[in-house]
Design a protein around this motif. Structure first.
Motif, PDB file in Angstrom:
ATOM      1  N   GLU A 322       0.841  -1.191   0.000  1.00  0.00           N
ATOM      2  CA  GLU A 322       0.000   0.000   0.000  1.00  0.00           C
ATOM      3  C   GLU A 322       0.879   1.244   0.000  1.00  0.00           C
ATOM      4  OE1 GLU A 322      -3.149  -2.337  -0.079  1.00  0.00           O
ATOM      5  OE2 GLU A 322      -3.577  -0.246   0.407  1.00  0.00           O
ATOM      6  N   PHE A 323       0.387   2.302  -0.637  1.00  0.00           N
ATOM      7  CA  PHE A 323       1.113   3.571  -0.520  1.00  0.00           C
ATOM      8  C   PHE A 323       0.181   4.661  -0.021  1.00  0.00           C
ATOM      9  CE2 PHE A 323       0.318   7.047  -3.517  1.00  0.00           C
ATOM     10  CZ  PHE A 323      -0.720   6.497  -4.237  1.00  0.00           C
ATOM     11  N   MET A 324       0.776   5.661   0.621  1.00  0.00           N
ATOM     12  CA  MET A 324       0.029   6.816   1.105  1.00  0.00           C
ATOM     13  C   MET A 324       0.877   8.060   0.814  1.00  0.00           C
ATOM     14  SD  MET A 324      -0.233   3.948   3.099  1.00  0.00           S
ATOM     15  CE  MET A 324       1.004   4.109   4.376  1.00  0.00           C
ATOM     16  N   ASP A 325       0.256   9.133   0.369  1.00  0.00           N
ATOM     17  CA  ASP A 325       1.060  10.339   0.169  1.00  0.00           C
ATOM     18  C   ASP A 325       1.124  11.150   1.468  1.00  0.00           C
ATOM     19  OD1 ASP A 325      -1.355  11.669   0.327  1.00  0.00           O
ATOM     20  OD2 ASP A 325      -1.349  12.380  -1.751  1.00  0.00           O
ATOM     21  N   LEU A 326       1.983  12.158   1.467  1.00  0.00           N
ATOM     22  CA  LEU A 326       2.210  12.934   2.684  1.00  0.00           C
ATOM     23  C   LEU A 326       0.924  13.585   3.191  1.00  0.00           C
ATOM     24  CD1 LEU A 326       4.028  14.194   4.828  1.00  0.00           C
ATOM     25  CD2 LEU A 326       4.729  15.927   3.166  1.00  0.00           C
ATOM     26  N   ASN A 327       0.134  14.140   2.251  1.00  0.00           N
ATOM     27  CA  ASN A 327      -1.103  14.812   2.679  1.00  0.00           C
ATOM     28  C   ASN A 327      -2.084  13.867   3.359  1.00  0.00           C
ATOM     29  OD1 ASN A 327      -0.440  17.406   2.001  1.00  0.00           O
ATOM     30  ND2 ASN A 327      -1.282  17.281  -0.087  1.00  0.00           N
TER      31      ASN A 327
END
Lengths: 541, 541
Positions: A322-327
């Motif tokens: 899974e990936f998540m961006d900073l925001n």
């Protein structure tokens, strides 16, 4: 805190996740309704403003005159089939609010009648009657859908599967589970855990969503990378057709090549051609060892490179990427308040990797080797590995709480799309740029409707979730996003609905993902199985 | 030879497979036809007696009068669409023998025309014309089917996919392959091997069968245990419908929830509602390490216990769990002549276990631990583990050569069924008993038609292959076996066709596996998509 990073001169030793103690772990995402014996309903989200009626928000959608309105004779019939406890009927909109609203509070219907049968025979009688009398029906599971698919638009009757909720059979040698559609996913998984098996699908709403709803919407979720789609794992279905006929295909065979695979039609049909009442599914042995690692990387390019590496090195034990961006992490930090983020520094992108296998020692060795390599190569800048079950759950919450956190500021526009991997994140950048250009976005200025557009999702499946966190739902924002998002996805040959489905929200946008020939064939199947269009009208196609 | 067994006082060290050098390894099962430039055809099995015409063997099946006979005008049309090289037309039955006969030499049709188009547009024009002019058509891939599904019954036109055989696209990041239907499975897998990927399906006929044929028949094969069914791995299809319309759903997205999953209808449809012309499929990373172990056990009960153990201990690396009975190995020994069986002693049952994973050392350790335990417990009595690629293939041949060996004595009645695991072998025992009671069986007496009924198959999938090896095909044997076998399977809630399909052989027996409601819905779909019944008539349903 013992923590390694590239700066630590190649001394790669992954951190034990010591900050875990201070995490405010949320044990499960039971954000749905609770029902007490007296049939009154409380919403976990009831403090939020009442959504507008869908009919008001979308004045172009009008009630079909081919549907009859509910009459005393109809009620008489339903009372002949169902007990009082199985019928919720009211003209007071508060009473049936749970069944008329989605959890995002974006859609609100005006149903006056909810039927909650306990048997498939009751459902058969109900549908036969509704079909003959042109009464529109909305099948509803846990009501956790994200595209308004399980909510009436006008006065459709809600057919709730909540009370059809028994485990029917389980074979501990083959791992085949048979259960009613209304079994809650988390309950099914807990039952399987007792027998050393695991449900081959997991998602944030597991505490509320139904097994049948998951199948009817072809949910993807967190384990698809490892166990594949429901089209592969579902072995059989029991479905009630609009005319009341029961298709009993509750087979428990892994292989059966006798005729067209009818059940496949209903997986992902969103209650438009039949009501799923029973599910037979192959469940895999529950892994004995789980590892979760939470990493910080510099760019989406690095996310992709780490993914290719993970497929090579972790291969058969890789169960989530899974990936998540900073925001997305910023919003989650705001929402979780007390919780401390796994990584001290901020990074443009975060990755959550889960492995699951049968031998902890082997899995640890593979993960360690993988992390050493990717850090040595400068792909991974920092990271932690969970040391126990609690830490593991703590790390997962930074992915699983993103949807709720995106919603917390007032509302959220959710887009769930498939894109070729290289283009996956470009949609988030394009959406932010567009919202800024239109003067609609500010993280701080409360006069702007949009807080932030954040991206996260299942890299392993090419599946991005674009969540546009808003202070309120406005036509300006919706017009800025639609059809812009769909056009963007179409231009990259993606899908405008990876796993959430079409529902009400995307009914008019299927053309961005499917050809005219395909749409013709889809409409043709709909009218073939549901010639009176009584099932889940105003939606899907 | 260094070999361990229970008798060796717990000293469990698995044998290196030293007899391998003397194995007469058959590099591949290319038992099919070779085609030279001048379009003449040679059969690998041409020394066997010419089969009777299907029309003679089954006089109850009569040619449908609704089909037109081929006329000079029709030929004129086909010549306007296809080049000379793409048309094989003859009234000499030898010339088109390959296309009119199945490899078991059980069925023989009377087609006078074989069309071998190179493009999907040509296929579209052909079907449109045939549909409008009521000309019956049999789509044909590699013609390796086992139920007479790809063979004309009367004078149907054969539509061969052989020349539609290009790889279209491959993405080395996602592992998604797009290819024409006529690509030979072995070629597709060899192509993928170059890129570090593997085709998620393998079967004995891989050197001849087509990717499109595999999809159209929903073949199972040897890797299903690990990679699941084609309903899960196929991402998109290109299909020409009977009316000539092209459904282009060649998507390359792992998740796409926009509308009914149309492609699923055609997976396993056996060419009855459309011709598969293109396939998009998700392929997994090619495992870096393979292990194969060949074991001897005392009973079918032990086979099951070893299987449950293998699922627990080998879990994510278990890629095949096959069993063979003693009689199947005796036939194979006879057929392979020079080859020496892996195990010195005879055992009632044999098991072949394959593991595949990303780390040889880990896989070895898991397999060793598993074998130690199962031998210590007395479940496994003897066994060998392949030490290199050659030995690995040598072990596999004792499973893969069973079908050909069953056929070698004259012919074979093949039944491919799914049964609950506990009942899996009882069918073989029941069949032998019945054939003996009827005085039809003797391994030695050449005056009896049946040599032996042997059982083997994919325990991991609950899939048994019952092969009745015969000296000749006779009505007595057929009547003793049918509907006996189907009734037996039905009484255990099994499937009369696990992976081979219905074809011509099982058309009338679907009722043993499917309910009236299901059969009604299947027939309904057939008439919906193919109202003139031009596609693959006299078969399926």
């Amino acid at each position: 805190m013992f923590k390694s990073s590239l700066q630590a001169h190649k001394r790669i030793a992954f951190a034990c996740h010591r900050r875990a103690a201070s995490f405010s772990f949320l044990p499960s995402l039971k954000i749905r309704v609770t029902v007490n014996a007296a049939n009154s309903f409380h919403h976990a989200y009831s403090t939020k403003p009442l959504p507008k009626l869908t009919a008001e928000s979308y004045p172009n959608v009008t009630r079909s005159s081919s549907f009859k309105e509910l009459s005393p004779e109809d009620m008489k019939f339903f009372r002949s089939v169902l007990s009082e406890q199985e019928i919720l009927s009211s003209t007071n909109e508060e009473d049936l609010a749970f069944f008329n609203e989605d959890w995002m509070r974006k859609y609100r219907g005006q149903s006056k009648l909810v039927l909650r049968p306990k048997t498939v025979e009751q459902i058969s009688k109900i549908l036969k009657y509704c079909n003959e009398n042109k009464l529109a029906v909305v099948p509803q599971g846990g009501n956790t859908g994200l595209v308004g698919g399980s909510i009436p638009v006008f006065d459709e009757i809600v057919l709730s599967l909540t009370q059809l909720n028994k485990i029917r059979d389980f074979d501990p040698v083959s791992g085949i589970l048979k259960c009613d559609a209304g079994v809650i996913l988390e309950n099914a998984d807990a039952f399987l855990a007792e027998h050393g098996y695991i449900f081959p699908l997991d998602l944030g709403a597991k505490g509320s969503c139904h097994v049948g709803g998951v199948v009817a919407t072809n949910a993807g979720g967190l384990r698809l990378l490892r166990y594949g789609s429901l089209h592969g794992t579902v072995l059989g279905l029991e479905v009630v057709l609009p005319n009341g006929e029961i298709m009993d295909s509750m087979h428990s065979l892994r292989k059966d090549n006798t005729g067209y695979d009818l059940k496949q039609l209903f997986i992902g049909s969103e209650g438009t051609i039949g009501v799923v009442t029973g599910v037979s599914i192959l469940t895999p042995p529950r892994p004995k060892a789980f590892n979760v690692s939470f990493l910080g990387v510099e760019s989406f390019d690095a996310v992709q490179k780490v993914f290719v590496r993970a497929k090579q090195e972790l291969s058969e034990i890789l169960s989530a990427f899974e990936f998540m961006d900073l925001n997305s992490q910023k919003l989650t930090k705001l929402h979780l308040k007390e919780a401390i983020h796994p990584l001290e520094e901020e990074y443009p992108f975060y990755i959550l990797i889960e492995t699951s296998g049968s031998n902890k020692e082997h899995d640890d060795a593979k993960l360690e080797a993988f992390l050493e390599k990717t850090m040595e190569e400068g792909l991974v800048l920092d990271g932690v590995v969970a040391q126990d079950e609690t830490e593991l759950r703590n790390l997962w919450q930074w992915r699983e709480m993103v949807p709720e956190s995106s919603q917390a500021g007032g509302g959220v526009y959710k887009y769930d799309v498939s894109l070729p991997l290289k283009d996956l994140y470009s949609l988030v950048e394009a959406a932010n740029q567009r919202l800024e250009e239109k003067g609609l976005l500010s993280p701080d200025d409360a006069s702007k409707p949009v807080i932030s557009a954040v991206g996260y999702g299942h890299v392993g499946d090419g599946n991005l979730h674009l969540n546009v966190a808003v202070r309120e739902y406005t036509k300006d924002v919706e017009n800025a996003l639609e059809p812009f998002v769909y056009e963007f996805v179409s231009s990259k040959s993606g899908s405008i609905s990876a796993e959430h489905g079409l529902g009400f929200q995307k009914k008019n946008y299927i053309g961005y993902s499917k050809s005219e020939q395909e749409i013709k064939m889809i409409k043709d199947l709909k009218s073939h199985y549901d010639p009176n269009s009584i099932l889940n009208p105003y939606k899907y196609v």
